[in-house]
Design a protein around this motif. Structure first.
Motif, PDB file in Angstrom:
ATOM      1  N   PRO A   6       0.826  -1.218   0.000  1.00  0.00           N
ATOM      2  CA  PRO A   6       0.000   0.000   0.000  1.00  0.00           C
ATOM      3  C   PRO A   6       0.856   1.263   0.000  1.00  0.00           C
ATOM      4  O   PRO A   6       1.820   1.369   0.751  1.00  0.00           O
ATOM      5  CB  PRO A   6      -0.817  -0.097   1.281  1.00  0.00           C
ATOM      6  N   THR A  41      -3.594   5.774   1.630  1.00  0.00           N
ATOM      7  CA  THR A  41      -5.008   5.548   1.901  1.00  0.00           C
ATOM      8  C   THR A  41      -5.700   6.902   1.864  1.00  0.00           C
ATOM      9  O   THR A  41      -5.175   7.896   2.367  1.00  0.00           O
ATOM     10  CB  THR A  41      -5.244   4.872   3.266  1.00  0.00           C
ATOM     11  N   LEU A  64     -12.228   3.920   3.775  1.00  0.00           N
ATOM     12  CA  LEU A  64     -10.880   4.233   3.310  1.00  0.00           C
ATOM     13  C   LEU A  64     -10.579   3.451   2.038  1.00  0.00           C
ATOM     14  O   LEU A  64     -10.866   2.256   1.947  1.00  0.00           O
ATOM     15  CB  LEU A  64      -9.846   3.871   4.373  1.00  0.00           C
ATOM     16  N   ARG A  65      -9.989   4.116   1.071  1.00  0.00           N
ATOM     17  CA  ARG A  65      -9.502   3.465  -0.136  1.00  0.00           C
ATOM     18  C   ARG A  65      -7.995   3.368  -0.058  1.00  0.00           C
ATOM     19  O   ARG A  65      -7.323   4.337   0.248  1.00  0.00           O
ATOM     20  CB  ARG A  65      -9.870   4.259  -1.372  1.00  0.00           C
ATOM     21  N   THR A  66      -7.485   2.203  -0.363  1.00  0.00           N
ATOM     22  CA  THR A  66      -6.044   1.976  -0.347  1.00  0.00           C
ATOM     23  C   THR A  66      -5.565   1.830  -1.782  1.00  0.00           C
ATOM     24  O   THR A  66      -6.114   1.052  -2.560  1.00  0.00           O
ATOM     25  CB  THR A  66      -5.705   0.712   0.455  1.00  0.00           C
ATOM     26  N   TYR A  67      -4.519   2.580  -2.121  1.00  0.00           N
ATOM     27  CA  TYR A  67      -3.935   2.531  -3.461  1.00  0.00           C
ATOM     28  C   TYR A  67      -2.521   1.994  -3.375  1.00  0.00           C
ATOM     29  O   TYR A  67      -1.761   2.355  -2.481  1.00  0.00           O
ATOM     30  CB  TYR A  67      -3.916   3.916  -4.105  1.00  0.00           C
ATOM     31  N   THR A  68      -2.194   1.142  -4.328  1.00  0.00           N
ATOM     32  CA  THR A  68      -0.834   0.627  -4.451  1.00  0.00           C
ATOM     33  C   THR A  68      -0.258   1.123  -5.769  1.00  0.00           C
ATOM     34  O   THR A  68      -0.907   1.871  -6.488  1.00  0.00           O
ATOM     35  CB  THR A  68      -0.818  -0.913  -4.417  1.00  0.00           C
ATOM     36  N   PRO A 101      -4.055  12.558   1.410  1.00  0.00           N
ATOM     37  CA  PRO A 101      -3.922  11.115   1.629  1.00  0.00           C
ATOM     38  C   PRO A 101      -2.998  10.806   2.802  1.00  0.00           C
ATOM     39  O   PRO A 101      -2.129  11.599   3.166  1.00  0.00           O
ATOM     40  CB  PRO A 101      -3.320  10.616   0.324  1.00  0.00           C
ATOM     41  N   ASP A 102      -3.205   9.642   3.371  1.00  0.00           N
ATOM     42  CA  ASP A 102      -2.326   9.139   4.422  1.00  0.00           C
ATOM     43  C   ASP A 102      -1.259   8.291   3.750  1.00  0.00           C
ATOM     44  O   ASP A 102      -1.563   7.272   3.144  1.00  0.00           O
ATOM     45  CB  ASP A 102      -3.134   8.313   5.421  1.00  0.00           C
ATOM     46  N   ARG A 159       1.582   5.671   3.203  1.00  0.00           N
ATOM     47  CA  ARG A 159       1.870   4.371   3.791  1.00  0.00           C
ATOM     48  C   ARG A 159       3.329   3.997   3.562  1.00  0.00           C
ATOM     49  O   ARG A 159       4.067   4.676   2.866  1.00  0.00           O
ATOM     50  CB  ARG A 159       0.955   3.297   3.205  1.00  0.00           C
TER      51      ARG A 159
END
Length: 129
Positions: free
Chosen positions: A22, A25, A32-36, A101-102, A104
């Motif tokens: 990740p 987020t 919450l949506r998590t993007y990689t 965004p948070d 990660r």
């Protein structure tokens, strides 16, 4: 195989693994949506992890070749990988329309590993005859 090449190979492997981890987020309506680096559906980020993986594999191949020309040729892919990781850091961590965004661990680790592989290329020592 020299120590710089081994450290560089480990850093390249970490960059490849970080494409699946990740990166950010973002708060959304449903949670919450998590993007990689490889999955960013619902956003305009694209999939920068694919290019990161390709350039990391190219850099790793040059690390495996124990010739001076390979070390010189590795300068461009490793510098591009570091610049691409920095670009991803700037793109993914910016605030848009008041939503920040948070960040990660995958995003930071990818940048650190790409910079490490670039430093390993710069620290290559040439044998004098």
């Amino acid at each position: 195989m020299k120590r710089n090449a081994i450290i560089g190979l480990i850093a390249v492997i970490v960059v490849i693994v970080c494409a699946f981890l990740p990166w950010i987020t973002v708060p959304a309506d449903e949670g919450l949506r998590t993007y990689t680096g490889l999955s960013s559906e619902g956003s305009s980020f694209g999939e920068p992890g694919k290019l990161s993986i390709f350039v990391a594999v190219l850099t790793g191949v040059f690390f495996l070749i124990p010739k001076d020309w390979a070390a010189r040729a590795n300068l461009f892919p490793s510098a591009f990988l570091a610049a691409w990781a920095f670009r991803n850091m700037l793109l993914y961590s910016r605030c848009e329309m008041g939503i920040c965004p948070d960040q990660r661990y995958g995003l930071w680790l990818s940048l650190l590993a790409a910079l490490t592989s670039f430093v390993c290329v710069l620290m290559h020592r040439k044998k004098f005859v």
